[in-house]
Design a protein around this motif. Structure first.
Motif, PDB file in Angstrom:
ATOM      1  N   UNK A   3       0.839  -1.207   0.000  1.00 61.04           N
ATOM      2  CA  UNK A   3       0.000   0.000   0.000  1.00 61.04           C
ATOM      3  C   UNK A   3       0.866   1.246   0.000  1.00 61.04           C
ATOM      4  N   UNK A   4       0.333   2.313  -0.599  1.00 58.49           N
ATOM      5  CA  UNK A   4       1.068   3.570  -0.642  1.00 58.49           C
ATOM      6  C   UNK A   4       0.985   4.246   0.720  1.00 58.49           C
ATOM      7  N   UNK A   5       2.072   4.897   1.130  1.00 60.19           N
ATOM      8  CA  UNK A   5       2.069   5.624   2.402  1.00 60.19           C
ATOM      9  C   UNK A   5       1.410   6.978   2.209  1.00 60.19           C
ATOM     10  N   UNK A   6       1.166   7.667   3.321  1.00 67.82           N
ATOM     11  CA  UNK A   6       0.506   8.962   3.252  1.00 67.82           C
ATOM     12  C   UNK A   6       1.390   9.999   2.580  1.00 67.82           C
ATOM     13  N   UNK A   7       2.762   9.767   2.631  1.00 67.45           N
ATOM     14  CA  UNK A   7       3.663  10.738   2.045  1.00 67.45           C
ATOM     15  C   UNK A   7       3.724  10.634   0.518  1.00 67.45           C
ATOM     16  N   UNK A   8       3.285   9.477   0.007  1.00 71.08           N
ATOM     17  CA  UNK A   8       3.336   9.291  -1.429  1.00 71.08           C
ATOM     18  C   UNK A   8       2.149   9.982  -2.099  1.00 71.08           C
ATOM     19  N   UNK A   9       2.347  10.535  -3.294  1.00 78.15           N
ATOM     20  CA  UNK A   9       1.220  11.153  -4.002  1.00 78.15           C
ATOM     21  C   UNK A   9       0.217  10.095  -4.426  1.00 78.15           C
ATOM     22  N   UNK A  10      -1.050  10.427  -4.281  1.00 83.41           N
ATOM     23  CA  UNK A  10      -2.117   9.494  -4.645  1.00 83.41           C
ATOM     24  C   UNK A  10      -2.625   9.835  -6.039  1.00 83.41           C
ATOM     25  N   UNK A  11      -2.435   8.909  -6.970  1.00 84.25           N
ATOM     26  CA  UNK A  11      -2.881   9.098  -8.349  1.00 84.25           C
ATOM     27  C   UNK A  11      -4.070   8.188  -8.608  1.00 84.25           C
ATOM     28  N   UNK A  12      -5.213   8.806  -8.927  1.00 87.15           N
ATOM     29  CA  UNK A  12      -6.437   8.025  -9.096  1.00 87.15           C
ATOM     30  C   UNK A  12      -6.402   7.243 -10.407  1.00 87.15           C
ATOM     31  N   UNK A  13      -6.835   5.984 -10.370  1.00 83.30           N
ATOM     32  CA  UNK A  13      -7.006   5.250 -11.630  1.00 83.30           C
ATOM     33  C   UNK A  13      -8.104   5.910 -12.452  1.00 83.30           C
ATOM     34  N   UNK A  14      -8.103   5.656 -13.756  1.00 80.29           N
ATOM     35  CA  UNK A  14      -9.125   6.214 -14.622  1.00 80.29           C
ATOM     36  C   UNK A  14     -10.252   5.217 -14.807  1.00 80.29           C
ATOM     37  N   UNK A  15     -11.491   5.704 -14.734  1.00 84.14           N
ATOM     38  CA  UNK A  15     -12.635   4.810 -14.875  1.00 84.14           C
ATOM     39  C   UNK A  15     -13.847   5.541 -15.403  1.00 84.14           C
ATOM     40  N   UNK A  16     -14.833   4.769 -15.835  1.00 81.55           N
ATOM     41  CA  UNK A  16     -16.085   5.319 -16.356  1.00 81.55           C
ATOM     42  C   UNK A  16     -17.264   4.684 -15.635  1.00 81.55           C
ATOM     43  N   UNK A  17     -18.295   5.475 -15.403  1.00 85.12           N
ATOM     44  CA  UNK A  17     -19.526   4.981 -14.783  1.00 85.12           C
ATOM     45  C   UNK A  17     -20.524   4.658 -15.883  1.00 85.12           C
ATOM     46  N   UNK A  18     -21.091   3.439 -15.838  1.00 85.65           N
ATOM     47  CA  UNK A  18     -22.042   3.009 -16.856  1.00 85.65           C
ATOM     48  C   UNK A  18     -23.308   2.480 -16.197  1.00 85.65           C
ATOM     49  N   UNK A  19     -24.433   2.613 -16.920  1.00 83.63           N
ATOM     50  CA  UNK A  19     -25.726   2.119 -16.433  1.00 83.63           C
ATOM     51  C   UNK A  19     -26.296   1.151 -17.456  1.00 83.63           C
ATOM     52  N   UNK A  20     -26.656  -0.037 -17.010  1.00 81.91           N
ATOM     53  CA  UNK A  20     -27.255  -1.060 -17.867  1.00 81.91           C
ATOM     54  C   UNK A  20     -28.410  -1.713 -17.135  1.00 81.91           C
ATOM     55  N   UNK A  21     -29.592  -1.618 -17.724  1.00 77.96           N
ATOM     56  CA  UNK A  21     -30.758  -2.274 -17.133  1.00 77.96           C
ATOM     57  C   UNK A  21     -31.054  -1.818 -15.722  1.00 77.96           C
ATOM     58  N   UNK A  22     -30.784  -0.566 -15.420  1.00 84.58           N
ATOM     59  CA  UNK A  22     -31.081  -0.051 -14.088  1.00 84.58           C
ATOM     60  C   UNK A  22     -29.985  -0.258 -13.076  1.00 84.58           C
ATOM     61  N   UNK A  23     -28.904  -0.958 -13.465  1.00 86.47           N
ATOM     62  CA  UNK A  23     -27.794  -1.215 -12.545  1.00 86.47           C
ATOM     63  C   UNK A  23     -26.580  -0.402 -12.981  1.00 86.47           C
TER      64      UNK A  23
END
Length: 426
Positions: A3-23
């Motif tokens: 796991x990354x420590x608090x001193x390390x910069x946190x880089x967010x992964x890239x992602x997309x939000x999708x909706x299918x059939x109400x989920x």
């Protein structure tokens, strides 16, 4: 993974939000692979994005997907790759790249891969497969099997490893070479049924009725098994005596007229099935084992009293009757009836001139014997005969006309297709 420590910069992964059939779900790339994380249902888009952000922050804190090298796809086994292709997962992942499309023959290709490919190289990594491995796979087919069996396996291997190059990118070359292609075998006498044999087959009550309806469809439409098994009731236009084959081997949909006798049989069959919904399959539950339909047909023919020796011959230059030969029966009969190549291709799909010439020779034999093709099958299946003969347009006579003296539809001694419900002079 550390796991990354608090001193390390946190880089967010890239992602997309999708909706299918109400989920809602989060699509994110982790370690070079695309993953789908369920977020739940019954929420607004804003709430879904809030949950997705929480997931991304957590993955960043724990080091998932951050600065991770792309996964090496060469770790995929032959079994995994072929299963992904045959099931359609490869198409869903990459789209129609390199000719990828939904496989109409997925069931039989899956069976063929499980029988010949997986036992030999199924657990081997795709990038490790050599030409010698392909030799071993091809050698698994018994020599006594038909040349076409060897060719089908070669085609399956060739196409599968071509897709491993692109779009799967699991290797840079195809280990299946032109040298693996089976040599063209000696010409064989192919099998087809006579009209009297088809009538005997349809009349045999020892054979499950659903299977006899399937046989009638095969002989009177010329469609392949995969197209027949995909037929739904919405594809059958009883009123106008037309049939739409939307699932075909070459991907080209077909629409054509069907004979009055077959229309009557299908109408009676639907009524016997309890008037199923339009989306129900016409030939479901036919009690025909998928991988042994050839043996099943031969057993059914014997049960019906059909004993013509050439249908069951095991001589090297004779092809035993198979389910696919019901299609050959249709083409042979059509040539005997004087139908054009265009008329035949409208129903069977692509057939080259060499194939049609083979059927022409067989049709000449029928002509020499003065055997007329396409007998009326309205009353051929005993369980359906009463309902089939008493349709909306009135019962058909033996000659194909109505009791009121309507058109007979008889040309050159055989029944032409007559649309039930609109019997008109032609």
């Amino acid at each position: 993974m550390a796991t990354k420590t608090k001193d390390q910069p946190v880089k967010l992964p890239r992602g997309n939000v999708e909706e299918r059939g109400g989920s809602w779900s989060l699509r994110v790339r982790l370690g070079g692979e695309r993953k789908r994380i369920p977020l739940g249902s019954g929420m607004s888009e804003a709430k879904a994005r809030e949950k997705a952000d929480a997931w991304l922050e957590r993955m960043a804190r724990e080091g998932y997907g951050v600065d991770a090298p792309p996964a090496k796809r060469e770790g995929v086994t032959v079994r995994e790759h072929f299963a992904a292709w045959i099931s359609g997962a490869l198409l869903r992942e990459h789209g129609p790249v390199n000719g990828l499309r939904e496989k109409a023959s997925a069931d039989v290709d899956g069976w063929r891969a499980a029988k010949y490919i997986y036992p030999a190289i199924g657990d081997k990594l795709v990038h490790e497969v050599t030409e010698q491995d392909i030799d071993r796979v091809m050698a698994r087919v018994p020599r006594e099997r038909r040349e076409k069996t060897h060719l089908q396996l070669y085609s399956l291997l060739r196409r599968g490893f071509d897709l491993a190059v692109m779009p799967a990118r699991l290797r840079k070359d195809n280990p299946v070479t032109r040298y693996h292609r089976p040599p063209k075998g000696t010409a064989k006498l192919f099998a087809y049924l006579l009209p009297s044999e088809v009538l005997a087959l349809l009349a045999c009550v020892e054979i499950p009725i659903g299977r006899r309806v399937l046989y009638a469809l095969a002989v009177y439409t010329g469609l392949r098994k995969s197209s027949l098994m995909a037929l739904k009731w919405k594809d059958v236009d009883i009123t106008h005596a037309m049939l739409a084959a939307l699932i075909t081997k070459n991907g080209v949909p077909q629409l054509f007229e069907i004979p009055a006798g077959l229309v009557n049989v299908l109408r009676a069959w639907r009524a016997r099935c309890g008037d199923p919904a339009d989306d129900e399959r016409v030939v479901q539950d036919v009690e025909c084992v998928e991988t042994r339909e050839a043996e099943q047909l031969r057993e059914d023919l014997r049960a019906a009293g059909v004993t013509r020796a050439v249908l069951f011959s095991k001589e090297k230059n004779v092809a035993q009757i198979r389910f696919h030969d019901l299609r050959a029966t249709f083409v042979t009969w059509a040539k005997r009836a004087g139908k054009t190549e265009g008329w035949i291709s409208d129903r069977t799909g692509h057939l080259d001139r060499a194939q049609l010439d083979r059927y022409t020779r067989a049709a000449r034999t029928l002509a020499d014997l003065r055997i007329e093709p396409f007998p009326d099958i309205t009353s051929a299946i005993p369980e359906l005969a009463p309902a089939a003969a008493d349709g909306p347009a009135g019962p058909l006579t033996e000659g194909g006309g109505t009791p009121e003296g309507g058109p007979t539809g008889r040309t050159h001694g055989h029944l032409e297709p007559i649309p039930v419900g609109r019997l008109h002079a032609r």
